[in-house]
Structure formats: C-alpha cells, structure tokens
Design a protein around this motif. Structure first.
Motif, PDB file in Angstrom:
ATOM      1  N   TYR A 215      -7.922   9.637  -0.965  1.00 36.82           N
ATOM      2  CA  TYR A 215      -7.541   9.686  -2.377  1.00 36.82           C
ATOM      3  C   TYR A 215      -8.331  10.725  -3.180  1.00 36.82           C
ATOM      4  O   TYR A 215      -8.101  10.884  -4.376  1.00 36.82           O
ATOM      5  N   HIS A 241       0.225   5.339   4.412  1.00 34.41           N
ATOM      6  CA  HIS A 241      -0.078   4.633   3.158  1.00 34.41           C
ATOM      7  C   HIS A 241      -1.484   4.029   3.113  1.00 34.41           C
ATOM      8  O   HIS A 241      -1.834   3.367   2.138  1.00 34.41           O
ATOM      9  N   VAL A 243      -5.133   4.173   2.160  1.00 37.10           N
ATOM     10  CA  VAL A 243      -5.900   5.008   1.229  1.00 37.10           C
ATOM     11  C   VAL A 243      -7.400   4.877   1.452  1.00 37.10           C
ATOM     12  O   VAL A 243      -8.172   5.737   1.022  1.00 37.10           O
ATOM     13  N   ASP A 285      -4.326  -0.403   1.653  1.00 33.26           N
ATOM     14  CA  ASP A 285      -3.171   0.488   1.700  1.00 33.26           C
ATOM     15  C   ASP A 285      -2.348   0.316   0.437  1.00 33.26           C
ATOM     16  O   ASP A 285      -2.457  -0.695  -0.280  1.00 33.26           O
ATOM     17  N   LYS A 286      -1.555   1.324   0.152  1.00 34.54           N
ATOM     18  CA  LYS A 286      -0.779   1.337  -1.082  1.00 34.54           C
ATOM     19  C   LYS A 286       0.669   1.006  -0.777  1.00 34.54           C
ATOM     20  O   LYS A 286       1.325   1.693   0.027  1.00 34.54           O
ATOM     21  N   ASP A 289       3.255   0.529  -6.170  1.00 36.10           N
ATOM     22  CA  ASP A 289       2.164   0.777  -7.114  1.00 36.10           C
ATOM     23  C   ASP A 289       0.992  -0.165  -6.895  1.00 36.10           C
ATOM     24  O   ASP A 289       0.036  -0.171  -7.674  1.00 36.10           O
ATOM     25  N   GLU A 290       1.071  -0.982  -5.847  1.00 36.80           N
ATOM     26  CA  GLU A 290       0.042  -1.995  -5.612  1.00 36.80           C
ATOM     27  C   GLU A 290      -0.873  -1.605  -4.447  1.00 36.80           C
ATOM     28  O   GLU A 290      -0.448  -1.002  -3.474  1.00 36.80           O
ATOM     29  N   PHE A 291      -2.160  -1.987  -4.588  1.00 38.01           N
ATOM     30  CA  PHE A 291      -3.109  -1.855  -3.493  1.00 38.01           C
ATOM     31  C   PHE A 291      -3.203  -3.186  -2.759  1.00 38.01           C
ATOM     32  O   PHE A 291      -3.403  -4.231  -3.377  1.00 38.01           O
TER      33      PHE A 291
END
Length: 306
Positions: A215, A241, A243, A285-286, A289-291
């Motif tokens: 990121y 995905h 991060v 992971d993403k 819009d959520e982690f």
C-alpha cells in the motif's frame, strides 16, 4: 537500505550504553551488511556474484551464505513463491536500483526477463555458491533487511544488553521488556496511505517481526495499480488483494522472507502454509472497500488489543 533505523535499549540509567559510541558500531555493521548484500553497490559481494559469468562455485562470506541458505529454504518450502532470482522482473517493473519507468513492460520484455529467473539455477554448498545460468541476478531485498536487524540485535546483546528493540524500516527484533517493565508492544499499521493508524497491537516476545505490504510502494497506469511485489511464477505484480502480511518468527530474517512468500501466495494458500509450518501470521486483504483480517492459530497468543 533506503530506510530509517531506530534502536531502543532499556537498562538502569547508570548502565545505559553511550549512544554515540553504540550508534557508531551499528552504522559500521550496517555498512558491512550493505557491502555484502546490496544490489545498489556495484562492488558489493552480491553484485560481484551477479556479474560473475562462470558456472564455477564462488566462495562467499559466511553471512551471505547464511542468507542464501535461508532464501533457498523458503523458496523450496513455498514452491517458488519466494525467489531471490526475481530481480530482472523487479527491475523491469521499475522497483529496483535501475529506477521506475511507471509503465507496464511489453510482453516480449516480460518473456525475456522470465527466462532469466529461477532459484533452481542456484546451488549452495557450504560457502560455495554457483549458478548454471550466467545471466542469473540475485536480489536479497526481501530478506537481507531482516538479516541486518538480526545482526544489530546480536551486536547489542554482545555489548551486554538484554532489553531492546531493533527496527529497520519496520522489520523488528525484540528482546526482554520496554521501559515500563512490560514485554514489548508493537502496533501493526492500518494499511492505508492517507493516515498512520493502528490496526492491532501485539506482544511478540523475544522474536523477529516483519510486515510486507503493497500500500506504499506501487505505481498506477490506466487505472490499474501495480504492486512492487512480483509473483515469480507469472512475472506479474501480485493481484490477490492482500495489502499486508505480518509474520512473527524466531529471527527477523525468516519473518522477512516468509512475509514476502505469503504475500505472493494469496490468503487461502498462505493460511494453509502457516498452519502446516506453525507460523504466526496476520493477513489483511481488501474486499471491496473493506479490510478483512485473517490470522493463523499460532498468531492469536501474541494479540494484546483487537
């Protein structure tokens, strides 16, 4: 290494080291690590091996041999998800010492680079390192920083200090307790660029900690984000995905290498790998819009605060 370092030593005031003298020793040690393993220094031991065109075994230092042995071990365990010969692809995508083109390489260039990689082209026998591909290029940037952290920790211990934290660019080695007489507390960063925020607090004990994330180091072209972490099998930046991956291990070197391997694998494979090898890992992971968080069973005991 292109980053900061900070070291904290906790002792009674009259037993604290002289900061300037200790820093001088640390700087000298880190210069030595760079002279052994940097790809940015043309006369480093690693750069000279990369320039070596023969298949004959080349004698290398004990420290370089140690890092190469760990690298090949992780490569075998991860079935090539970790590969220190991926340098030509890293450079091609613009994340190496040759600078960043900020554009996607063409297919022909990718094909040519992929023909020059593969950890199976390397052979290590004690302190003899050889390659059966003259153009092979070894890049230890995914593990050498962790090794540097371990070397600094060993230096501090040799000076007689047993409560410390070594931090080089976010790769850590911890021992003993902090200035509140508690085991060291470490904040895992929330994987967002806009702000520095805490995702989770852990107490890793006398261990190494490393986090791999995409990121902060990437480029964008035509609305597509290209991570600095390259999948050696595809030749492409990862697109799974993930991060952030945090690993706790006995040494920072192993935590550093595993963090990269697990980032390449993807969530499901990484968690299965962690359970098989009893690794303490924490993945973010993403999804949209959520982690979303994923933890191995070995990581749970280290959590202090959700």
């Amino acid at each position: 290494m292109g980053t900061y370092y900070q070291i904290k030593v906790v002792e009674p005031r009259d037993q604290l080291p002289k900061g300037a003298a200790l820093q001088q020793k640390i700087d000298k040690l880190l210069r030595q690590v760079n002279l052994e393993m940097s790809t940015y220094l043309p006369n480093s031991e690693l750069s000279l091996f990369n320039q070596f065109q023969s298949g004959e075994p080349k004698h290398i230092s004990a420290n370089l041999a140690k890092v190469m042995a760990a690298s090949l071990q992780i490569s075998e365990q991860s079935a090539g998800a970790f590969d220190v010969t991926v340098g030509p692809l890293v450079n091609l995508w613009g994340f190496g010492p040759e600078g960043r083109p900020n554009k996607r390489p063409d297919e022909q260039a990718l094909k040519q680079a992929r023909e020059r990689i593969g950890y199976h082209h390397l052979a290590l026998n004690g302190q003899l390192l050889s390659k059966d591909l003259a153009s092979l290029y070894v890049d230890l940037s995914a593990i050498a920083k962790g090794h540097g952290v371990d070397r600094v920790a060993e230096l501090i211990e040799s000076e007689g200090f047993h409560n410390f934290m070594v931090d080089i660019g976010g790769e850590l080695r911890l021992k003993g307790h902090n200035d509140k007489a508690l085991s060291w507390r470490i904040a895992v960063e929330k994987p967002v660029v806009e702000q520095r925020a805490v995702q989770k607090i852990i107490a890793p004990g006398d261990n190494g900690v490393a986090t791999s994330g995409d990121y902060r180091n990437y480029f964008e072209q035509d609305g597509i984000r290209y991570s600095h972490t390259i999948n050696p099998k595809t030749g492409q930046p990862i697109a799974n995905h993930i991060v952030s991956v945090t690993v706790i291990a006995a040494t920072s070197m192993m935590a550093d290498g595993y963090a990269t391997a697990l980032t390449v694998m993807g969530v499901d494979q990484a968690l299965a790998f962690a359970e098989k090898h009893q690794l303490a890992i924490y993945i973010i992971d993403k999804q949209g819009d959520e982690f979303v968080e994923h933890l191995s069973s070995a990581f749970i005991p280290f959590i202090i605060q959700q």
